[in-house]
Design a protein around this motif. Structure first.
Motif, PDB file in Angstrom:
ATOM      1  N   LYS A  23       1.253  18.487  59.349  1.00  0.00           N
ATOM      2  CA  LYS A  23       1.390  17.574  58.212  1.00  0.00           C
ATOM      3  C   LYS A  23       0.030  16.943  57.925  1.00  0.00           C
ATOM      4  CE  LYS A  23       3.616  13.380  56.611  1.00  0.00           C
ATOM      5  NZ  LYS A  23       4.424  12.213  56.947  1.00  0.00           N
ATOM      6  N   LEU A  24      -0.396  16.971  56.655  1.00  0.00           N
ATOM      7  CA  LEU A  24      -1.666  16.373  56.257  1.00  0.00           C
ATOM      8  C   LEU A  24      -1.541  14.850  56.331  1.00  0.00           C
ATOM      9  CD1 LEU A  24      -4.544  16.780  55.089  1.00  0.00           C
ATOM     10  CD2 LEU A  24      -3.500  16.627  52.810  1.00  0.00           C
ATOM     11  N   ILE A  25      -2.296  14.236  57.262  1.00  0.00           N
ATOM     12  CA  ILE A  25      -2.234  12.783  57.449  1.00  0.00           C
ATOM     13  C   ILE A  25      -3.562  12.095  57.193  1.00  0.00           C
ATOM     14  CG2 ILE A  25      -0.327  12.945  59.090  1.00  0.00           C
ATOM     15  CD1 ILE A  25      -2.588  12.227  61.251  1.00  0.00           C
ATOM     16  N   TYR A  53      -0.400   6.365  60.864  1.00  0.00           N
ATOM     17  CA  TYR A  53      -0.904   7.166  61.977  1.00  0.00           C
ATOM     18  C   TYR A  53      -2.149   6.553  62.624  1.00  0.00           C
ATOM     19  CZ  TYR A  53       2.360  10.574  60.190  1.00  0.00           C
ATOM     20  OH  TYR A  53       3.502  11.203  59.784  1.00  0.00           O
ATOM     21  N   ARG A  54      -2.445   5.332  62.287  1.00  0.00           N
ATOM     22  CA  ARG A  54      -3.607   4.663  62.884  1.00  0.00           C
ATOM     23  C   ARG A  54      -3.239   4.081  64.245  1.00  0.00           C
ATOM     24  NH1 ARG A  54      -5.779   1.772  57.318  1.00  0.00           N
ATOM     25  NH2 ARG A  54      -6.047   3.743  56.209  1.00  0.00           N
ATOM     26  N   ASN A  55      -4.258   3.822  65.042  1.00  0.00           N
ATOM     27  CA  ASN A  55      -4.102   3.252  66.391  1.00  0.00           C
ATOM     28  C   ASN A  55      -3.362   4.191  67.338  1.00  0.00           C
ATOM     29  OD1 ASN A  55      -5.419   0.759  65.713  1.00  0.00           O
ATOM     30  ND2 ASN A  55      -3.548   0.213  64.604  1.00  0.00           N
ATOM     31  N   LEU A  56      -3.511   5.486  67.115  1.00  0.00           N
ATOM     32  CA  LEU A  56      -2.913   6.491  67.997  1.00  0.00           C
ATOM     33  C   LEU A  56      -3.981   7.316  68.712  1.00  0.00           C
ATOM     34  CD1 LEU A  56      -0.084   7.838  65.623  1.00  0.00           C
ATOM     35  CD2 LEU A  56       0.141   6.159  67.480  1.00  0.00           C
ATOM     36  N   GLY A  57      -5.258   6.941  68.542  1.00  0.00           N
ATOM     37  CA  GLY A  57      -6.347   7.697  69.153  1.00  0.00           C
ATOM     38  C   GLY A  57      -6.854   8.844  68.299  1.00  0.00           C
ATOM     39  N   ILE A  58      -6.348   8.968  67.080  1.00  0.00           N
ATOM     40  CA  ILE A  58      -6.756  10.071  66.208  1.00  0.00           C
ATOM     41  C   ILE A  58      -8.218   9.927  65.795  1.00  0.00           C
ATOM     42  CG2 ILE A  58      -6.348  11.153  63.952  1.00  0.00           C
ATOM     43  CD1 ILE A  58      -3.341  10.486  64.399  1.00  0.00           C
ATOM     44  N   GLY A  59      -8.652   8.700  65.511  1.00  0.00           N
ATOM     45  CA  GLY A  59     -10.046   8.480  65.130  1.00  0.00           C
ATOM     46  C   GLY A  59     -11.011   8.920  66.222  1.00  0.00           C
TER      47      GLY A  59
END
Length: 141
Positions: free
Chosen positions: A55-57, A85-91
């Motif tokens: 899914k494009l997030i 989807y922030r604060n999940l370690g994706i950055g």
């Protein structure tokens, strides 16, 4: 977490426009953004989608250039991850990808701009080891 960073092709620009609109707070029409991104794709620019379970997030771009003060450099640009989807370690994973990708393209440095009011990004970038070296000025012609 099945996270992927996939290159966006010129013909796929319309898919990322809703995310860019959220980032830019709808400052420009889709037509203007499409025109500008289409031109960007003809320059030293690459665009990627951030996908979670296909899914494009999110979306981000990278500019590649050589600077007299920094050598071969990569400039991450228009980084946007959907708020849910922030604060999940994706950055953190995103920037690991950027550093690896840029390194493979021969980059010695990474530099970026961040809006003055985007305090959360400032903290993130400082934690990533970026240092504030100056101001970014803009003048409409």
């Amino acid at each position: 977490m099945n996270l992927a960073f996939n290159k966006i092709l010129k013909e796929d620009i319309p898919q990322i426009l809703p995310l860019i609109q959220r980032l830019m707070e709808n400052q420009f029409s889709d037509e203007i953004l499409l025109e500008r991104f289409t031109e960007m794709f003809t320059q030293n620019y690459e665009c990627f989608g951030i996908y979670l379970d296909e899914k494009l997030i999110g979306v981000f771009g990278m500019w590649f250039m050589t600077r007299h003060y920094a050598g071969r450099s990569c400039e991450p640009d228009h980084i946007y991850i959907d708020e849910s989807y922030r604060n999940l370690g994706i950055g953190k994973k995103l920037f690991e990808f950027i550093y690896d990708y840029a390194g493979k393209k021969g980059c010695e440095t990474s530099e970026l701009n961040s809006y003055v009011s985007n305090y959360r990004s400032h903290k993130f970038y400082l934690n990533e080891g970026y240092v504030i070296k100056g101001y970014h000025f803009l003048k409409k012609l």
